[in-house]
Design an enzyme around this catalytic site. Structure first.
Site, mmCIF file in Angstrom:
data_model
loop_
_atom_site.group_PDB
_atom_site.id
_atom_site.type_symbol
_atom_site.label_atom_id
_atom_site.label_comp_id
_atom_site.label_asym_id
_atom_site.label_seq_id
_atom_site.Cartn_x
_atom_site.Cartn_y
_atom_site.Cartn_z
ATOM 1 C CG ASN A 107 -1.711 1.249 1.390
ATOM 2 O OD1 ASN A 107 -1.961 1.945 0.405
ATOM 3 N ND2 ASN A 107 -2.143 1.541 2.599
ATOM 4 C CG HIS A 521 -21.635 38.643 -3.916
ATOM 5 N ND1 HIS A 521 -21.453 40.006 -4.012
ATOM 6 C CD2 HIS A 521 -22.238 38.427 -2.726
ATOM 7 C CE1 HIS A 521 -21.899 40.588 -2.907
ATOM 8 N NE2 HIS A 521 -22.390 39.651 -2.118
#
Ligand code: F6R
Length: 629
Positions: A107, A521
């Site tokens: 891993n 906005h």
């Protein structure tokens, strides 16, 4: 990312090593599901028995069913989240040495793999796959054979340590060798590995889920340590071979059944329905009847807390939204600044850290590499780090100065749900503890908030019981929606972000979550007739101003034809007026409302993904534990 399991125990070959590996992989599959494989060894084998298949674990299981594997004394198993080489049978782990006597699983990412590959190629080694793991397998085989030439006998443990010293990057590697069929060896650097201690048998796993069906006794391994297990022994050393004798042991505090579906169709559904318990259990034992918070487990002197003048929360994804929620509460209660930073951005911006800064790392898995790197950076700069974590034996708590565990139980579905509410509760307990030691709240105020927190599991249950129909209705109506907008304000803002993330993650829908005040906005340009907009409405009691402002936002999107889904307090007439669908939540204090507001959003994402026919537990391209940066 990637699940790893190893087993050593049997003096005579039998089916147990394969059984343990397959059981472990089933429980670890949430860590990656691109491919899976196992390797078995026993005396008398000339080469290790390896079987691997791309796709889900079920493919591997079917293959083994068709053509059974031999009995063995030791075994290793791997479930992969591809980092290096596409998901395919050939790239799946385990990989073997050139002579086939050794198999390894891995891993992480080996960063110097290409240099090592070229060196090995010039020596005549050949490669079948595109993976860094195969490079390590060939290299380990070479080192193991050199040791045999030097000493006349195999020593896989020493071979692995020698290799670990040569690798750069991140890795957990497990290996077996047919010449030593009674041991499994492992090494870890920046990647997780825990040991399971059995009776006449021992285990290795990426996390305790790998072996919890067999033993609850476990042992942590530290950074840059190697381990060798046989049925009767566990030996830990550093990479130079110096013995380590002080590894920390612990008992897993949940049963194997907690990591099973237990009658539910999916882990995600089960885990959403465990949100009340996650809140309840995280509160348990952390305060007394007088409302005094007891966090003795932290092992940090209250005097140290008194000196803290800034908190920085570092986390990723859902955990970062829990941190954002906590910011509102802690700043309000303790009156010290709280910054919330995505862990992967944190150390690259040269943050201002002093000994009076407390860095709070929030992580369900305790393994998120970005968060771990932020933890290390903060400690290097002299700040204290406190982890809020759900996984015992994981790396982030081990590398932190203190840990406050969330008691949500194992979270298996890739999308985080119950951990989110538990993280908020743990962060709130921390905030109240600060308020207690710094005297920024009166004792009866703390008492009152704790009483409100204690009532939350019931309120969450109310949502689970009462919102099923509107949620299903909304999911059906919005099945074909191409995108969603989620709006919230104050603590509703991070909840909107969390609801949006869940929808992206498991229903694969473009979704944006943002602060309702931002609407004018820019984002309002996205609203066209039929566009679904999900809005979290604060209570009209208390912060009345906020309520009215969010209602105005609903009116504005409604006026442009949006389909509005509103999360609001029971009986809110304004919500009813402008909503196409309402998900009601019971009355509660504004700062605690995220604990209930998020529940219908988790259920909504779940329903939508189910209706689309997606695998809610294992969404594409993702893995539960993100152990690469
Ligand atoms: C979203 C999700 C992720 C995680 C993130 C952090 O549903 O699961 O965004 O929250 O990867 O993971 P932990 O908490 O394990 O550090």
């Amino acid at each position: 990312m990637c699940g790893i399991v190893g087993f050593a125990g049997n003096k005579t070959a039998c089916g147990k090593p394969l059984e343990v590996c397959m059981q472990g992989l089933k429980r670890l599959e949430y860590r990656g599901y691109d491919s899976a494989g196992v390797a078995l060894a026993a005396a008398g084998m000339d080469t290790v028995a390896v079987r691997k298949k791309s796709g889900r674990l079920a493919n591997l299981a079917a293959d083994i069913e068709r053509s059974p594997m031999p009995d063995a004394t030791v075994g290793i198993g791997h479930t992969r989240w591809a980092t290096n080489g596409e998901p395919s049978d050939v790239n799946a782990h385990p990989h073997t040495s050139q002579d086939g006597k050794i198999a390894i699983i891995h891993n992480g990412i080996i960063e110097n793999a290409e240099t090592l590959r070229l060196d090995l190629q010039t020596e005549g080694y050949t490669f079948l796959s595109a993976t860094d793991t195969e490079v390590a397998a060939k290299l380990l085989g070479k080192i193991a054979n050199t040791i045999i030439e030097e000493t006349g006998k195999p020593d896989l443990f020493e071979a692995l340590r020698r290799m670990a010293r040569m690798l750069t990057g991140a890795f957990t590697i497990l290996a077996v060798d047919v010449r030593q069929p009674d041991i499994v060896v492992g090494a870890r650097h920046d990647s997780p590995l825990v040991v399971g201690l059995g009776d006449g048998e021992n285990f290795l796993g990426s996390d305790v889920a790998a072996f919890v069906a067999y033993t609850k006794e476990a042992m942590e391994l530290d950074q840059d340590q190697a381990v060798c297990i046989s049925g009767d022994t566990v030996t830990v050393t550093d990479f130079d071979g110096n013995p380590v004798t002080d590894s920390k042991r612990f008992t897993v505090d949940w049963d194997a059944s907690a990591s099973e579906k237990g009658g539910w169709d999916s882990f995600m559904d089960k885990e959403i329905h465990e949100e009340p318990a996650a809140v309840h259990n995280t509160l348990l034992g952390r305060f007394n009847e007088d409302g005094e918070i007891k966090l003795d487990e932290l092992h940090i002197d209250p005097e140290v807390f008194k000196q803290i003048d800034k908190i920085i929360v570092v986390a990723c994804g859902t955990a970062s939204y829990a941190g954002m929620v906590a910011k509102y509460a802690i700043e309000h209660w303790v009156r010290i600044p709280v910054e919330v930073e995505l862990a992967h951005e944190f150390r690259y911006r040269d943050p201002i850290l002093t000994p009076r800064t407390l860095v709070v790392a929030i992580s369900q898995s305790g393994e998120t590499m970005d968060t771990l790197m932020a933890v290390r950076h903060a400690r290097e700069q002299g700040s204290r780090v406190l982890a809020i974590c759900n996984t015992q034996g994981s790396t982030i708590p081990r590398e932190s100065d203190a840990v406050l565990y969330t008691h949500a139980g194992p979270e298996i579905a890739v999308a985080s749900t119950k951990a989110f509410v538990a993280q908020i509760v743990a962060a709130y307990l921390l905030g109240l503890y600060f308020a207690q030691v710094k005297n920024t709240l009166y004792r009866d105020e703390i008492h009152q908030i704790l009483d409100q927190l204690k009532a939350m599991p019931e309120k969450i249950q109310w949502v689970l019981d009462n919102d099923v129909e509107p949620i299903e209705e909304a999911a059906k109506k919005l099945l074909d929606a191409k995108s969603f907008l989620f709006l919230g304000r104050h603590v509703g803002y991070p909840v909107a972000m969390e609801g949006a993330l869940k929808l992206k993650e498991i229903a694969y829908t473009f979704t944006e979550g943002f602060a309702a005040g931002e609407l004018k906005h820019g984002p309002i340009a996205l609203v066209e007739p039929g566009e679904p907009v999900v809005i979290i409405v604060p209570s009209s009691r208390g912060r009345n101003v906020l309520h009215n402002k969010v209602i105005s936002a609903i009116e504005e999107v409604k006026a442009r034809g949006a389909f509005t889904v509103v999360v609001a307090e029971v009986g809110d007439p304004d919500a009813e007026k402008y909503a196409d669908v309402v998900f009601w939540r019971p009355e509660c204090a504004t700062l605690l409302s995220p604990l209930v507001d998020v529940v219908p959003l988790h259920l909504f994402a779940f329903d939508l993904a189910k209706l689309k026919g997606y695998d809610v537990d294992k969404p594409r391209n993702l893995a539960k534990s993100v152990t690469v940066e």
